[in-house]
Design a protein around this motif. Structure first.
Motif, PDB file in Angstrom:
ATOM      1  N   ASP A   1       0.834  -1.204   0.000  1.00 55.51           N
ATOM      2  CA  ASP A   1       0.000   0.000   0.000  1.00 55.51           C
ATOM      3  C   ASP A   1       0.864   1.248   0.000  1.00 55.51           C
ATOM      4  N   THR A   2       1.966   1.189   0.759  1.00 56.73           N
ATOM      5  CA  THR A   2       2.874   2.344   0.806  1.00 56.73           C
ATOM      6  C   THR A   2       3.477   2.600  -0.558  1.00 56.73           C
ATOM      7  N   TYR A   3       3.825   1.506  -1.217  1.00 50.10           N
ATOM      8  CA  TYR A   3       4.416   1.653  -2.560  1.00 50.10           C
ATOM      9  C   TYR A   3       3.425   2.326  -3.502  1.00 50.10           C
ATOM     10  N   GLN A   4       2.157   1.911  -3.418  1.00 49.07           N
ATOM     11  CA  GLN A   4       1.149   2.514  -4.274  1.00 49.07           C
ATOM     12  C   GLN A   4       0.914   3.969  -3.909  1.00 49.07           C
ATOM     13  N   SER A   5       1.001   4.283  -2.603  1.00 46.15           N
ATOM     14  CA  SER A   5       0.713   5.659  -2.177  1.00 46.15           C
ATOM     15  C   SER A   5       1.779   6.632  -2.645  1.00 46.15           C
ATOM     16  N   TYR A   6       2.969   6.120  -2.975  1.00 49.70           N
ATOM     17  CA  TYR A   6       4.033   7.000  -3.429  1.00 49.70           C
ATOM     18  C   TYR A   6       4.026   7.176  -4.936  1.00 49.70           C
ATOM     19  N   GLU A   7       3.059   6.582  -5.597  1.00 44.58           N
ATOM     20  CA  GLU A   7       2.946   6.824  -7.024  1.00 44.58           C
ATOM     21  C   GLU A   7       2.483   8.248  -7.278  1.00 44.58           C
ATOM     22  N   ARG A   8       2.650   8.696  -8.504  1.00 44.08           N
ATOM     23  CA  ARG A   8       2.298  10.066  -8.854  1.00 44.08           C
ATOM     24  C   ARG A   8       0.811  10.312  -8.585  1.00 44.08           C
ATOM     25  N   PRO A   9       0.489  11.324  -7.770  1.00 44.03           N
ATOM     26  CA  PRO A   9      -0.924  11.577  -7.457  1.00 44.03           C
ATOM     27  C   PRO A   9      -1.715  11.960  -8.699  1.00 44.03           C
TER      28      PRO A   9
ATOM     29  N   ARG B   1      -4.389  20.297 -12.755  1.00 45.02           N
ATOM     30  CA  ARG B   1      -3.057  20.350 -13.347  1.00 45.02           C
ATOM     31  C   ARG B   1      -2.824  21.688 -14.037  1.00 45.02           C
ATOM     32  N   PHE B   2      -3.855  22.225 -14.683  1.00 45.05           N
ATOM     33  CA  PHE B   2      -3.722  23.525 -15.339  1.00 45.05           C
ATOM     34  C   PHE B   2      -3.425  24.609 -14.303  1.00 45.05           C
ATOM     35  N   CYS B   3      -4.128  24.565 -13.178  1.00 48.25           N
ATOM     36  CA  CYS B   3      -3.886  25.553 -12.122  1.00 48.25           C
ATOM     37  C   CYS B   3      -2.483  25.409 -11.546  1.00 48.25           C
ATOM     38  N   GLN B   4      -2.017  24.152 -11.370  1.00 47.54           N
ATOM     39  CA  GLN B   4      -0.674  23.933 -10.850  1.00 47.54           C
ATOM     40  C   GLN B   4       0.384  24.518 -11.774  1.00 47.54           C
TER      41      GLN B   4
ATOM     42  N   LEU C   1      14.268  21.788  -8.063  1.00 51.87           N
ATOM     43  CA  LEU C   1      13.725  20.432  -7.998  1.00 51.87           C
ATOM     44  C   LEU C   1      12.251  20.447  -7.629  1.00 51.87           C
ATOM     45  N   TRP C   2      11.864  21.387  -6.766  1.00 47.26           N
ATOM     46  CA  TRP C   2      10.443  21.514  -6.407  1.00 47.26           C
ATOM     47  C   TRP C   2       9.615  21.895  -7.626  1.00 47.26           C
ATOM     48  N   ASN C   3      10.131  22.804  -8.448  1.00 48.85           N
ATOM     49  CA  ASN C   3       9.432  23.186  -9.679  1.00 48.85           C
ATOM     50  C   ASN C   3       9.242  21.985 -10.596  1.00 48.85           C
ATOM     51  N   ILE C   4      10.281  21.178 -10.735  1.00 49.48           N
ATOM     52  CA  ILE C   4      10.190  20.011 -11.611  1.00 49.48           C
ATOM     53  C   ILE C   4       9.137  19.041 -11.096  1.00 49.48           C
ATOM     54  N   ARG C   5       9.124  18.820  -9.779  1.00 54.69           N
ATOM     55  CA  ARG C   5       8.142  17.885  -9.205  1.00 54.69           C
ATOM     56  C   ARG C   5       6.720  18.379  -9.422  1.00 54.69           C
ATOM     57  N   VAL C   6       6.498  19.684  -9.286  1.00 58.01           N
ATOM     58  CA  VAL C   6       5.152  20.213  -9.494  1.00 58.01           C
ATOM     59  C   VAL C   6       4.746  20.106 -10.955  1.00 58.01           C
ATOM     60  N   LEU C   7       5.677  20.451 -11.865  1.00 57.80           N
ATOM     61  CA  LEU C   7       5.354  20.398 -13.294  1.00 57.80           C
ATOM     62  C   LEU C   7       5.121  18.963 -13.770  1.00 57.80           C
ATOM     63  N   ARG C   8       5.771  18.008 -13.117  1.00 60.12           N
ATOM     64  CA  ARG C   8       5.552  16.603 -13.479  1.00 60.12           C
ATOM     65  C   ARG C   8       4.288  16.031 -12.851  1.00 60.12           C
ATOM     66  N   GLY C   9       3.680  16.794 -11.937  1.00 60.99           N
ATOM     67  CA  GLY C   9       2.479  16.296 -11.283  1.00 60.99           C
ATOM     68  C   GLY C   9       2.748  15.358 -10.135  1.00 60.99           C
ATOM     69  N   GLU C  10       3.967  15.433  -9.528  1.00 62.72           N
ATOM     70  CA  GLU C  10       4.299  14.550  -8.432  1.00 62.72           C
ATOM     71  C   GLU C  10       3.880  15.105  -7.085  1.00 62.72           C
ATOM     72  N   MET C  11       3.265  16.287  -7.085  1.00 60.18           N
ATOM     73  CA  MET C  11       2.832  16.901  -5.817  1.00 60.18           C
ATOM     74  C   MET C  11       1.357  17.309  -5.962  1.00 60.18           C
TER      75      MET C  11
ATOM     76  N   ILE D   1       4.302  28.771 -13.210  1.00 60.90           N
ATOM     77  CA  ILE D   1       4.859  29.654 -14.248  1.00 60.90           C
ATOM     78  C   ILE D   1       4.713  31.123 -13.846  1.00 60.90           C
ATOM     79  N   LEU D   2       3.543  31.489 -13.361  1.00 57.58           N
ATOM     80  CA  LEU D   2       3.334  32.882 -12.948  1.00 57.58           C
ATOM     81  C   LEU D   2       4.203  33.241 -11.747  1.00 57.58           C
ATOM     82  N   LEU D   3       4.323  32.311 -10.799  1.00 54.61           N
ATOM     83  CA  LEU D   3       5.168  32.569  -9.627  1.00 54.61           C
ATOM     84  C   LEU D   3       6.602  32.830 -10.044  1.00 54.61           C
TER      85      LEU D   3
END
Length: 217
Positions: free
Chosen positions: A100-108, A115-118, A207-217, A123-125
C-alpha cells in the motif's frame, strides 16, 4: 561507509523480498541520501546516522514475517540472507502495508483543471516574482564578489603609488590599500559559505518546480 556501499549491502540483505519491494525501499533510502547531501552532510555521516544496513533489513523482513537465518560470514565479509520459506512463496506475495505504501508513493492523480492551475501557478510565480528575486540576488552577490576581488588587488595600486613617489599621500594610500585587502579577505570568507547556501536553496527550489510540473505533488 559511503552511499553506494550502503545501498549495495542493503540490497543484498533485502534479497528475500520481491524486486518491486526492493526497488521501493532502495529508492526511499537513496532519496534520503540525496536530500541530506544537498543539506551539506557527507555520505559517511548519513550512513552512520541511519544505522547498519543489516539491522535495517532485518526490521523490514520481520514486518513481512520473514525469518532471518544466521549464517557464517564469507571471507569478504558479506552475508547472504535467504528466506525461511521456499522461493515459490514469493511469486505471489500476500498483501502487506508495504504494498500500500508503494502505491501511495505513485504520482498523485489530478484533474485536468487542477493540473492547469498547478502549471499556471508555478509559471506565474516564477516569471512574475521568483525570477526577479533570484536575478536581483544573483547580481547583488556577483557585485559583492567583484568588490572583494578588487579589494584583494588594492595593495598593487598602493605599491605603485609608493614607488612612483614617496610622500604622505602615497603612505596614506598604502595603508588604505592594506585595509581594503583585509576587508577583501573577510568578504571572501563570508561570501564563500553564503554562495554555497544560496546555491543549495536554488537547487531545491528548482527540484520543487520540476516535481510540481511533473504532477508529483
Amino acid at each position: 561507509m559511503n552511499k553506494e556501499h550502503f545501498l549495495i549491502e542493503l540490497k543484498i540483505y533485502l534479497k528475500p523480498l520481491t524486486a518491486q519491494q526492493q526497488a521501493f525501499i532502495l529508492n526511499k533510502y537513496e532519496t534520503i541520501f540525496d536530500e541530506r547531501l544537498s543539506e551539506g552532510e557527507t555520505e559517511e555521516e548519513i550512513a552512520k546516522d541511519l544505522g547498519k544496513p543489516r539491522t535495517i533489513a532485518e526490521e523490514i523482513l520481520q514486518e513481512f514475517d520473514i525469518q532471518v537465518p544466521e549464517k557464517r560470514l564469507e571471507r569478504d565479509g558479506w552475508q547472504e540472507i535467504q528466506p525461511a520459506a521456499s522461493y515459490d512463496y514469493y511469486e505471489e506475495p500476500t498483501e502487506h502495508p508495504y504494498d500500500d505504501t508503494y502505491q501511495s508513493y505513485e504520482r498523485p492523480k489530478h484533474s485536468a483543471f487542477g493540473r492547469f492551475c498547478q502549471v499556471t501557478g508555478v509559471i506565474l510565480l516564477n516569471f512574475l516574482l521568483m525570477f526577479w528575486c533570484i536575478f536581483s540576488a544573483a547580481m547583488l552577490l556577483l557585485s559583492f564578489w567583484l568588490m572583494a576581488l578588487l579589494f584583494l588587488f588594492s595593495p598593487i595600486l598602493g605599491g605603485i603609488s609608493i614607488f612612483s613617489g614617496f610622500n604622505d599621500a602615497a603612505t596614506f594610500e598604502m595603508f588604505v590599500s592594506i585595509f581594503l585587502f583585509g576587508a577583501g579577505i573577510i568578504g571572501l570568507l563570508i561570501l564563500a559559505p553564503l554562495t554555497r547556501f544560496l546555491g543549495r536553496g536554488l537547487k531545491r527550489y528548482f527540484l520543487w518546480n520540476i516535481r510540481v510540473l511533473r504532477g508529483e505533488m
